[in-house]
Scaffold this active site. Structure first.
Site, mmCIF file in Angstrom:
data_model
loop_
_atom_site.group_PDB
_atom_site.id
_atom_site.type_symbol
_atom_site.label_atom_id
_atom_site.label_comp_id
_atom_site.label_asym_id
_atom_site.label_seq_id
_atom_site.Cartn_x
_atom_site.Cartn_y
_atom_site.Cartn_z
ATOM 1 N N LYS A 48 -3.086 -6.485 31.897
ATOM 2 C CA LYS A 48 -3.741 -6.346 33.206
ATOM 3 C C LYS A 48 -5.135 -5.821 32.980
ATOM 4 O O LYS A 48 -5.399 -5.125 31.987
ATOM 5 C CB LYS A 48 -2.967 -5.349 34.085
ATOM 6 C CG LYS A 48 -3.222 -5.558 35.566
ATOM 7 C CD LYS A 48 -2.474 -6.789 36.028
ATOM 8 C CE LYS A 48 -2.341 -6.891 37.512
ATOM 9 N NZ LYS A 48 -1.233 -7.767 37.855
HETATM 10 N N1 GLU Z 1 -1.956 -10.902 39.215
HETATM 11 C C1 GLU Z 1 -0.771 -11.676 39.395
HETATM 12 C C2 GLU Z 1 0.468 -10.825 39.151
HETATM 13 O O1 GLU Z 1 0.442 -9.629 39.281
HETATM 14 C C3 GLU Z 1 -0.803 -12.965 38.600
HETATM 15 C C4 GLU Z 1 -0.931 -12.837 37.131
HETATM 16 C C5 GLU Z 1 -1.108 -14.168 36.424
HETATM 17 O O2 GLU Z 1 -1.007 -15.205 37.049
HETATM 18 O O3 GLU Z 1 -1.358 -14.118 35.229
HETATM 19 O O4 GLU Z 1 1.514 -11.348 38.889
#
Ligand code: GLU
Length: 426
Positions: A115
């Site tokens: 993240k």
């Molecule tokens: N930010 C989104 C999540 O928390 C998507 C992450 C992604 O598609 O890599 O799942």
């Protein structure tokens, strides 16, 4: 060696990383995870902080802080979004990165978890300034990102255009167009059809599975949705599609309630006309976000930020089912109270996994250079999520735990098994 109970530490229920760890520990203990594997899986592989100096529109220089945490790449390249928010901090990003690892394992896609975030308030920045932040952040993390290494995506306050800038900046540095570097891009840059809607659509898919589990029919089921961003607004429209009644929605301007149902199409048009906000939405009574959470309804879908359901309000939640469109909306202490009150919680690492599932499809399509139809994407999404729901439900029944711990058990089983097969280099 059997897992050993850690020394009790002062648990802070508001700290998302602690919240994640508490559930991880319970699941690891049930699985009898050995101490070394436990340590391996809990520790983020890499944590990077970068400074992002940019020239603002008024000519002054401002330095922002950017973060990226790679929690795990055991099952494949790490995957996870980037959020732009003033409250971004390392504990939150560490938790969100770990949740991505567990989420990808729950839906059984070949990714680890990561993240990122930039501490900034996008509402106070122009598009030009946001583009500069995005490009500088991407260039600073050039050695971390990579289609085989770490693949970003949208998250809170980041959209398709921002992903497009990431793709372009990375491509400029590596001297060729590399669209598999990021997912959630505009379709014209290699984005997948159905990616933008995927998280909200997934919320509806797992909610249907939960309704079936408790014997609720979609027609007339009442739903309260906290947060009307990319996840909440799409989920609302999807719920209306299946005949359910969305009785409340909300955003930073407050919550809007109508016991006969909110007209979601009109709310979307209103939002578009009001700078992306629901300000004074007509045809609904204005209540607070806190009141929305405590409404008498069948399903509550928190689709905004962390910790909104906590030890203070969990006892007042009246919904029969909670479907977590957001990451970490429920604290660990709240889980116990919801369990005691017999509320079925479909946990974040299952409920909002639709987004990363279609991100996986996007990455696959980019790598083979062939694009699928929307029907194909949606059918595969449906299959992935319904299979994951069943797998989580099986774990929760087998171990007599709630769906959240069931999901952690499934995820840890899968990551630990891959780790065992790969072995330790060292
Ligand atoms: N930010 C989104 C999540 O928390 C998507 C992450 C992604 O598609 O890599 O799942």
């Amino acid at each position: 060696m059997q897992y050993v109970e850690p020394a009790p530490i002062n648990r802070n229920d508001d700290d998302p990383y602690e919240s994640m760890m508490q559930r991880f520990e319970v699941a690891a203990k049930i699985l009898g995870l050995d101490e070394g594997t436990f340590d391996y899986l809990k520790t983020p592989q890499m944590q990077v902080t970068v400074s992002i100096p940019i020239k603002l529109d008024d000519g002054t220089i401002k330095v922002f802080e950017g973060l990226r945490v790679i929690h795990s790449s055991v099952r494949g390249p790490s995957k996870g979004g980037i959020r732009y928010h003033p409250d971004v901090n390392i504990q939150e990003v560490k938790a969100l990165a770990a949740w991505m690892t567990w989420k990808c394992a729950v839906v059984n896609i070949p990714f680890g978890g990561a993240k990122g975030g930039v501490i900034c308030d996008p509402r106070k920045l122009t598009r030009v300034e946001l583009e500069k932040i995005t490009r500088r952040y991407t260039s600073k993390l050039f050695d971390v990102f990579g289609p085989e290494r770490d693949i970003p995506a949208p998250d809170v306050n980041t959209d398709e255009q921002i992903m497009g800038w990431i793709m372009d900046t990375y491509s400029m540095h590596c001297r060729h167009t590399e669209n598999a570097i990021v997912t959630g891009k505009p379709a014209d840059l290699g984005g997948s059809v159905g990616r933008r809607e995927a998280t909200g659509r997934g919320v509806r898919i797992v909610a249907e599975a939960a309704m079936e589990q408790v014997g609720l029919k979609p027609e007339g089921t009442t739903i309260a949705i906290q947060g009307f961003g990319n996840v909440g607004s799409v989920a609302a429209a999807e719920f209306v599609e299946i005949g359910a009644k969305v009785i409340a929605i909300s955003d930073v301007t407050g919550a809007y309630y109508n016991k006969n149902g909110i007209n979601i199409q009109k709310a979307l048009e209103h939002q578009k006309k009001h700078d992306g906000l629901l300000t004074d939405l007509p045809g609904a009574e204005k209540i607070t976000n806190e009141e929305l959470l405590e409404l008498d309804c069948d399903i509550l879908a928190p689709c905004a930020l962390e910790n909104v359901i906590n030890a203070k309000n969990a006892d007042r939640i009246k919904a029969k089912i909670i479907v977590e469109g957001a990451n970490g909306p429920t604290t660990a202490k709240a889980d116990d109270i919801l369990d005691k009150n017999g509320i079925l919680v479909v946990p974040d690492i299952l409920a909002n996994a639709g987004g990363v599932s279609v991100s996986y499809f996007e990455w696959v399509q980019n790598r083979i250079g062939y694009f699928w139809s929307l029907d194909d994407v949606n059918a595969r999404l449906h299959r992935i999520l319904t299979e994951a729901y069943e797998a989580v439900r099986t774990r929760s029944e087998r171990h007599e735990v709630n769906m959240r711990i069931g999901a952690y058990i499934l995820a840890i089983e899968r990551v630990a098994n891959t780790l065992r097969l790969r072995g330790i280099y060292g």
